[in-house]
Design a protein around this motif. Structure first.
Motif, PDB file in Angstrom:
ATOM      1  N   UNK A 190      44.195  53.756  30.547  1.00 51.96           N
ATOM      2  CA  UNK A 190      45.263  53.386  31.476  1.00 51.96           C
ATOM      3  C   UNK A 190      46.450  52.710  30.832  1.00 51.96           C
ATOM      4  N   UNK A 191      46.573  52.761  29.497  1.00 55.87           N
ATOM      5  CA  UNK A 191      47.634  52.019  28.817  1.00 55.87           C
ATOM      6  C   UNK A 191      48.615  52.896  28.052  1.00 55.87           C
ATOM      7  N   UNK A 192      48.328  54.175  27.884  1.00 55.47           N
ATOM      8  CA  UNK A 192      49.116  55.041  27.007  1.00 55.47           C
ATOM      9  C   UNK A 192      50.298  55.654  27.761  1.00 55.47           C
ATOM     10  N   UNK A 193      51.461  55.620  27.127  1.00 56.94           N
ATOM     11  CA  UNK A 193      52.674  56.179  27.734  1.00 56.94           C
ATOM     12  C   UNK A 193      52.800  57.684  27.504  1.00 56.94           C
ATOM     13  N   UNK A 240      42.086  59.754  31.156  1.00 57.25           N
ATOM     14  CA  UNK A 240      41.564  58.388  31.060  1.00 57.25           C
ATOM     15  C   UNK A 240      42.542  57.454  30.346  1.00 57.25           C
ATOM     16  N   UNK A 241      43.216  57.947  29.310  1.00 53.08           N
ATOM     17  CA  UNK A 241      44.062  57.071  28.493  1.00 53.08           C
ATOM     18  C   UNK A 241      45.440  56.809  29.086  1.00 53.08           C
ATOM     19  N   UNK A 242      45.999  57.782  29.776  1.00 55.26           N
ATOM     20  CA  UNK A 242      47.377  57.633  30.246  1.00 55.26           C
ATOM     21  C   UNK A 242      47.506  56.631  31.389  1.00 55.26           C
ATOM     22  N   UNK A 243      48.587  55.891  31.365  1.00 58.94           N
ATOM     23  CA  UNK A 243      48.916  55.034  32.492  1.00 58.94           C
ATOM     24  C   UNK A 243      49.505  55.893  33.613  1.00 58.94           C
ATOM     25  N   UNK A 244      49.527  55.407  34.836  1.00 56.50           N
ATOM     26  CA  UNK A 244      50.166  56.185  35.897  1.00 56.50           C
ATOM     27  C   UNK A 244      51.616  56.514  35.525  1.00 56.50           C
ATOM     28  N   UNK A 245      51.975  57.782  35.633  1.00 55.51           N
ATOM     29  CA  UNK A 245      53.306  58.222  35.235  1.00 55.51           C
ATOM     30  C   UNK A 245      53.421  58.601  33.778  1.00 55.51           C
ATOM     31  N   UNK A 246      52.345  58.415  33.001  1.00 54.87           N
ATOM     32  CA  UNK A 246      52.357  58.768  31.589  1.00 54.87           C
ATOM     33  C   UNK A 246      52.381  60.269  31.391  1.00 54.87           C
ATOM     34  N   UNK A 247      52.829  60.705  30.223  1.00 53.58           N
ATOM     35  CA  UNK A 247      53.038  62.117  29.931  1.00 53.58           C
ATOM     36  C   UNK A 247      52.008  62.651  28.937  1.00 53.58           C
ATOM     37  N   UNK A 264      44.766  71.742  33.674  1.00 50.45           N
ATOM     38  CA  UNK A 264      45.424  70.480  34.020  1.00 50.45           C
ATOM     39  C   UNK A 264      45.482  70.297  35.537  1.00 50.45           C
ATOM     40  N   UNK A 265      45.804  71.359  36.269  1.00 49.35           N
ATOM     41  CA  UNK A 265      45.852  71.260  37.736  1.00 49.35           C
ATOM     42  C   UNK A 265      44.467  71.025  38.309  1.00 49.35           C
ATOM     43  N   UNK A 266      43.470  71.715  37.755  1.00 51.13           N
ATOM     44  CA  UNK A 266      42.104  71.609  38.279  1.00 51.13           C
ATOM     45  C   UNK A 266      41.534  70.209  38.097  1.00 51.13           C
ATOM     46  N   UNK A 267      42.003  69.500  37.060  1.00 58.49           N
ATOM     47  CA  UNK A 267      41.517  68.130  36.845  1.00 58.49           C
ATOM     48  C   UNK A 267      41.814  67.236  38.042  1.00 58.49           C
ATOM     49  N   UNK A 268      42.949  67.454  38.671  1.00 58.12           N
ATOM     50  CA  UNK A 268      43.302  66.696  39.873  1.00 58.12           C
ATOM     51  C   UNK A 268      44.030  65.399  39.635  1.00 58.12           C
ATOM     52  N   UNK A 269      44.114  64.952  38.382  1.00 56.82           N
ATOM     53  CA  UNK A 269      44.763  63.665  38.100  1.00 56.82           C
ATOM     54  C   UNK A 269      46.162  63.825  37.502  1.00 56.82           C
ATOM     55  N   UNK A 270      46.664  65.071  37.497  1.00 61.94           N
ATOM     56  CA  UNK A 270      47.977  65.323  36.911  1.00 61.94           C
ATOM     57  C   UNK A 270      48.915  65.972  37.911  1.00 61.94           C
ATOM     58  N   UNK A 271      50.183  65.711  37.731  1.00 59.99           N
ATOM     59  CA  UNK A 271      51.234  66.356  38.506  1.00 59.99           C
ATOM     60  C   UNK A 271      52.291  66.882  37.541  1.00 59.99           C
TER      61      UNK A 271
END
Length: 291
Positions: A190-193, A240-247, A264-271
């Motif tokens: 949750x910390x990676x940009x 797991x590593x990316x913060x919300x809004x991370x790329x 990526x879409x199937x994972x459900x945690x990306x937009x």
């Protein structure tokens, strides 16, 4: 005894550069090298110890230089990678040391690196998975104000090259680790940009040039039967590593233009899942943003 008899002027045997280049181009072309003229000129410049652009100002080569050049051309004709013979590979604005045991970075990966660089703000935390020579990590450190760049590589043979290339950039940290390990970098959840990855992705059994099959490490090239064996856990790790809004940006084979965005879409945690082509119009990398 006259002075010039006492100290006779040294004569140096020379050969015409144009003739040497023409012979080299013919030899490399016959060997199936894709860019024989460019390779011949780069090898000639290397043998002469000058920049390629300086060749226009040079008419001849000393015998020793010509012999060195012919030896390099013979190695290239045997399909030893040009970068191994030069000892370095150009990538964006940096020169990377490369050789046996490390994957030679390709120009198409510059596009993925550039995409990530554009999204790296001052002080950002960036992770480069499957770092290899460190091409992406070093470019991010070189071109941005990132506060911390973590380069992850598992290969014992590649790690010395990565450490060598990263040594000039204090913000780059080298981590020996396997990207398929779900516990990798768990302290950074949750910390990676920005997370970037050029994984092994060529489907097993795919025909590749001799420079790849005989010199690039197979573990850095092939990604299982469908080429996605490493990409699947990388997507899980990125989430797991990316913060919300991370790329996240992941390079893939040109046959994966639909498969990786679908994963990526199937994972459900990306937009914002987006497919990108390289400069030849082939599908090359996919990007997304953490919800």
């Amino acid at each position: 005894m006259m002075p010039d008899q006492e100290h006779p002027r040294e004569t140096v045997d020379r050969t015409r550069l144009a003739a040497e280049l023409a012979a080299a181009v013919a030899e490399l072309g016959a060997a199936g090298v894709a860019s024989p003229r460019v390779d011949a000129e780069l090898l000639a410049a290397h043998a002469l110890g000058v920049a390629r652009g300086r060749l226009l100002l040079i008419d001849t080569m000393r015998t020793a230089e010509a012999e060195r050049f012919r030896s390099l051309v013979a190695e290239r004709a045997r399909r030893v990678p040009l970068q191994h013979l030069l000892g370095s590979a150009a990538f964006r604005h940096v020169e990377l040391a490369v050789g046996d045991g490390v994957f030679v970075p390709r120009p198409e990966t510059e596009l993925l690196a550039g995409w990530g660089i554009e999204r790296t703000g001052p002080g950002a935390l960036v992770v480069d998975l499957c770092s290899g020579s460190g091409a992406i990590a070093v470019s991010v450190a070189d071109e941005t104000g990132a506060g911390r760049v973590i380069a992850v590589e598992r290969s014992a043979a590649a790690l010395p090259w990565l450490r060598r290339n990263a040594s000039a950039y204090p913000v780059v940290e080298v981590v020996a680790g396997d990207v398929t390990d779900p516990g990798l970098l768990s302290e950074l959840h949750g910390a990676v940009d920005v997370l970037l990855c050029n994984p092994p992705y060529v489907p097993d059994g795919t025909a590749v040039p001799p420079e790849v099959s005989e010199h690039d490490p197979a573990e850095a090239v092939f990604g299982g039967g469908d080429g996605l064996v490493v990409i699947r856990p990388v997507i899980e790790l990125a989430a797991a590593l990316l913060k919300p809004g991370g790329h996240v940006g992941i390079e893939h084979d040109d046959v994966h233009g639909a498969a990786v965005p679908d994963l990526l879409r199937a994972d459900g945690r990306f937009t914002e899942v987006t497919a990108h082509d390289d400069l030849t119009g082939r599908s090359r990398y996919a990007t997304a943003r953490r919800r």
